[in-house]
Design a protein around this motif. Sequence first.
Motif, PDB file in Angstrom:
ATOM      1  N   TYR A  75      42.910 -11.461  40.223  1.00 52.26           N
ATOM      2  CA  TYR A  75      42.870 -11.811  41.647  1.00 52.26           C
ATOM      3  C   TYR A  75      43.165 -13.292  41.844  1.00 52.26           C
ATOM      4  O   TYR A  75      42.556 -14.154  41.190  1.00 52.26           O
ATOM      5  N   HIS A  76      44.095 -13.591  42.791  1.00 55.19           N
ATOM      6  CA  HIS A  76      44.443 -14.966  43.136  1.00 55.19           C
ATOM      7  C   HIS A  76      43.809 -15.285  44.487  1.00 55.19           C
ATOM      8  O   HIS A  76      44.229 -14.733  45.519  1.00 55.19           O
ATOM      9  N   GLU A  77      42.783 -16.147  44.465  1.00 53.41           N
ATOM     10  CA  GLU A  77      42.158 -16.598  45.705  1.00 53.41           C
ATOM     11  C   GLU A  77      43.039 -17.688  46.309  1.00 53.41           C
ATOM     12  O   GLU A  77      43.218 -18.751  45.708  1.00 53.41           O
ATOM     13  N   LEU A  78      43.599 -17.429  47.477  1.00 54.27           N
ATOM     14  CA  LEU A  78      44.671 -18.262  48.002  1.00 54.27           C
ATOM     15  C   LEU A  78      44.180 -19.625  48.467  1.00 54.27           C
ATOM     16  O   LEU A  78      43.084 -19.759  49.011  1.00 54.27           O
ATOM     17  N   LYS A  79      45.067 -20.637  48.257  1.00 52.52           N
ATOM     18  CA  LYS A  79      44.840 -22.016  48.668  1.00 52.52           C
ATOM     19  C   LYS A  79      46.062 -22.477  49.463  1.00 52.52           C
ATOM     20  O   LYS A  79      47.102 -21.815  49.444  1.00 52.52           O
ATOM     21  N   PRO A  80      45.966 -23.605  50.129  1.00 52.22           N
ATOM     22  CA  PRO A  80      47.140 -24.103  50.846  1.00 52.22           C
ATOM     23  C   PRO A  80      48.356 -24.309  49.958  1.00 52.22           C
ATOM     24  O   PRO A  80      49.498 -24.293  50.439  1.00 52.22           O
ATOM     25  N   SER A  82      39.433 -13.778  49.545  1.00 51.69           N
ATOM     26  CA  SER A  82      38.364 -13.740  48.542  1.00 51.69           C
ATOM     27  C   SER A  82      38.363 -12.360  47.904  1.00 51.69           C
ATOM     28  O   SER A  82      38.757 -11.362  48.530  1.00 51.69           O
ATOM     29  N   ASN A  83      37.898 -12.317  46.686  1.00 48.83           N
ATOM     30  CA  ASN A  83      37.924 -11.075  45.914  1.00 48.83           C
ATOM     31  C   ASN A  83      36.967 -10.046  46.518  1.00 48.83           C
ATOM     32  O   ASN A  83      35.762 -10.294  46.618  1.00 48.83           O
ATOM     33  N   PRO A  84      37.481  -8.864  46.921  1.00 46.39           N
ATOM     34  CA  PRO A  84      36.604  -7.846  47.510  1.00 46.39           C
ATOM     35  C   PRO A  84      35.866  -7.000  46.480  1.00 46.39           C
ATOM     36  O   PRO A  84      35.140  -6.080  46.843  1.00 46.39           O
ATOM     37  N   GLN A  94      44.304  -9.582  52.478  1.00 44.10           N
ATOM     38  CA  GLN A  94      44.134  -8.905  51.192  1.00 44.10           C
ATOM     39  C   GLN A  94      45.490  -8.254  50.858  1.00 44.10           C
ATOM     40  O   GLN A  94      46.146  -7.689  51.739  1.00 44.10           O
ATOM     41  N   ALA A  95      45.864  -8.320  49.591  1.00 47.99           N
ATOM     42  CA  ALA A  95      47.143  -7.731  49.184  1.00 47.99           C
ATOM     43  C   ALA A  95      47.094  -7.375  47.700  1.00 47.99           C
ATOM     44  O   ALA A  95      46.500  -8.103  46.894  1.00 47.99           O
ATOM     45  N   ALA A  96      47.722  -6.265  47.357  1.00 53.59           N
ATOM     46  CA  ALA A  96      47.902  -5.869  45.962  1.00 53.59           C
ATOM     47  C   ALA A  96      49.379  -6.015  45.622  1.00 53.59           C
ATOM     48  O   ALA A  96      50.252  -5.623  46.399  1.00 53.59           O
ATOM     49  N   VAL A  97      49.680  -6.588  44.493  1.00 48.56           N
ATOM     50  CA  VAL A  97      51.061  -6.829  44.089  1.00 48.56           C
ATOM     51  C   VAL A  97      51.636  -5.544  43.499  1.00 48.56           C
ATOM     52  O   VAL A  97      51.059  -4.955  42.572  1.00 48.56           O
ATOM     53  N   ILE A  98      52.778  -5.094  44.053  1.00 48.23           N
ATOM     54  CA  ILE A  98      53.493  -3.926  43.531  1.00 48.23           C
ATOM     55  C   ILE A  98      54.505  -4.447  42.511  1.00 48.23           C
ATOM     56  O   ILE A  98      55.361  -5.286  42.837  1.00 48.23           O
ATOM     57  N   ASN A  99      54.432  -3.950  41.288  1.00 46.87           N
ATOM     58  CA  ASN A  99      55.233  -4.510  40.199  1.00 46.87           C
ATOM     59  C   ASN A  99      56.666  -3.977  40.214  1.00 46.87           C
ATOM     60  O   ASN A  99      57.144  -3.358  39.254  1.00 46.87           O
ATOM     61  N   TRP A 100      57.346  -4.241  41.302  1.00 48.55           N
ATOM     62  CA  TRP A 100      58.798  -4.005  41.350  1.00 48.55           C
ATOM     63  C   TRP A 100      59.522  -5.284  40.880  1.00 48.55           C
ATOM     64  O   TRP A 100      59.178  -6.386  41.285  1.00 48.55           O
ATOM     65  N   ASN A 101      60.480  -5.105  39.995  1.00 47.07           N
ATOM     66  CA  ASN A 101      61.328  -6.192  39.492  1.00 47.07           C
ATOM     67  C   ASN A 101      60.506  -7.271  38.785  1.00 47.07           C
ATOM     68  O   ASN A 101      60.792  -8.470  38.893  1.00 47.07           O
ATOM     69  N   ARG A 102      59.484  -6.811  38.041  1.00 49.66           N
ATOM     70  CA  ARG A 102      58.664  -7.772  37.287  1.00 49.66           C
ATOM     71  C   ARG A 102      57.900  -7.022  36.210  1.00 49.66           C
ATOM     72  O   ARG A 102      57.652  -5.814  36.327  1.00 49.66           O
ATOM     73  N   PRO A 103      57.513  -7.683  35.131  1.00 49.60           N
ATOM     74  CA  PRO A 103      56.699  -7.042  34.110  1.00 49.60           C
ATOM     75  C   PRO A 103      55.338  -6.671  34.699  1.00 49.60           C
ATOM     76  O   PRO A 103      54.892  -7.303  35.663  1.00 49.60           O
ATOM     77  N   PRO A 104      54.638  -5.668  34.164  1.00 52.31           N
ATOM     78  CA  PRO A 104      55.020  -4.934  32.946  1.00 52.31           C
ATOM     79  C   PRO A 104      55.955  -3.743  33.183  1.00 52.31           C
ATOM     80  O   PRO A 104      56.310  -3.058  32.216  1.00 52.31           O
ATOM     81  N   ASP A 105      56.379  -3.511  34.442  1.00 50.50           N
ATOM     82  CA  ASP A 105      57.165  -2.309  34.688  1.00 50.50           C
ATOM     83  C   ASP A 105      58.642  -2.468  34.321  1.00 50.50           C
ATOM     84  O   ASP A 105      59.293  -1.512  33.886  1.00 50.50           O
ATOM     85  N   MET A 106      59.192  -3.674  34.488  1.00 49.87           N
ATOM     86  CA  MET A 106      60.621  -3.888  34.239  1.00 49.87           C
ATOM     87  C   MET A 106      60.877  -5.375  34.100  1.00 49.87           C
ATOM     88  O   MET A 106      60.084  -6.196  34.593  1.00 49.87           O
ATOM     89  N   PRO A 107      61.952  -5.738  33.460  1.00 45.74           N
ATOM     90  CA  PRO A 107      62.284  -7.164  33.400  1.00 45.74           C
ATOM     91  C   PRO A 107      62.742  -7.666  34.766  1.00 45.74           C
ATOM     92  O   PRO A 107      63.250  -6.893  35.586  1.00 45.74           O
ATOM     93  N   THR A 108      62.511  -8.933  35.020  1.00 47.47           N
ATOM     94  CA  THR A 108      62.874  -9.524  36.304  1.00 47.47           C
ATOM     95  C   THR A 108      64.371  -9.794  36.355  1.00 47.47           C
ATOM     96  O   THR A 108      64.939 -10.399  35.436  1.00 47.47           O
TER      97      THR A 108
END
Length: 371
Positions: A129-134, A121-123, A172-186
Amino acid sequence: MTRARRLGLAAAAGLLAALFLPALPAAGAEQEHDPCARLNAGEVRYSVREAKRVTFATAEKYGATETRLTGCVFEDGAYVQEWQSWGFSGRNGFAPPGSMWENTLYSPTGSFSFTEALGRSNPGTELEYHELKPSSRWGGKHGETYNQYFEGEGQGGDENLWRYMEQGLYEQAAVINWNRPPDMPTRQGASFAIFFHAGYAPTWGCISTDLATVTRLLRGAVPGDRIVMGTVEDVFTASTAASDAAVSAAARAEEKAAAVEHRLETLTRTLMTLGVLAALGLLIRLAFKRAGRQRKPRGSPPSADSFAKTAASDRQAAARPRTHTGWSPPAEIPPAGASRPLDPSLDSPVDSRLDSERERKPREDVSSRKP
């Protein structure tokens, strides 16, 4: 793909990486204690652009998994430290340049932004924020969903985010933008699902720490905040006067703390010594009091002077004439029928006359008296 097969592929990839990837430097640098000051001094190799908050994740050397985490916030024209903690990188540490690929178990090196987060859940974060589901998945199969969040059945290589959340890793997790926009193309195969998450253990390439630290980062995060990751030597440039001043200030603070500690130890030893001396003094006083209460001897051997005085006193007593004290020893009692000798010194004329009269006077016969 089963977990066992995936682990087997990871082990094989690790072996190939060890054989063909560049050799890692053996030596390392000491951990940086104040990355925020180094950032202010312009001694960070990677740009943080205009990020409100910058998180540092640094290891002492290549191959080291233990990672120091430092949160910096921009206030009044400079970055200041908000918090500091510890965590872990990938199982093989941080990736040397050109080595970040799937299943190498490296964490990427560089500066990366935060724009998304996920968990139970969003802190209170401002990140998407993606609230996870099965059905929540992260794309690992090469294709359109590679290194992205999506919901569905998933295929081999896609991560089941719900399952990892139930294990405590993606609570809880924060996505690090390695190998994905907006930092770089995948790029397909250049690794995916690099998160800053809970779990506090070496990972497949993420940064793992305790849940409280992840939650704290998310609550203050806004899109565009960044994380700078890598070994100390890769992240920081050579020290300048500004950082030297910070190091000197830290050294002076340590010296001051050491001096205070030394004074406290000296004071403690002095107080202990005084306490021992006071106890000894008390014992000595008690011993003297006990000795004073013991019975003293009745007399002491006479000295030579005492003998002389006694002899002189005896001689003077012998030289003085004897005087009659009014008492004389009793005279020896004569046997029956014997006449008593007359002692002129004891009998007086009156006593003699009384004796003569007693002799002339006949005895009175008391037996003839009538009652």
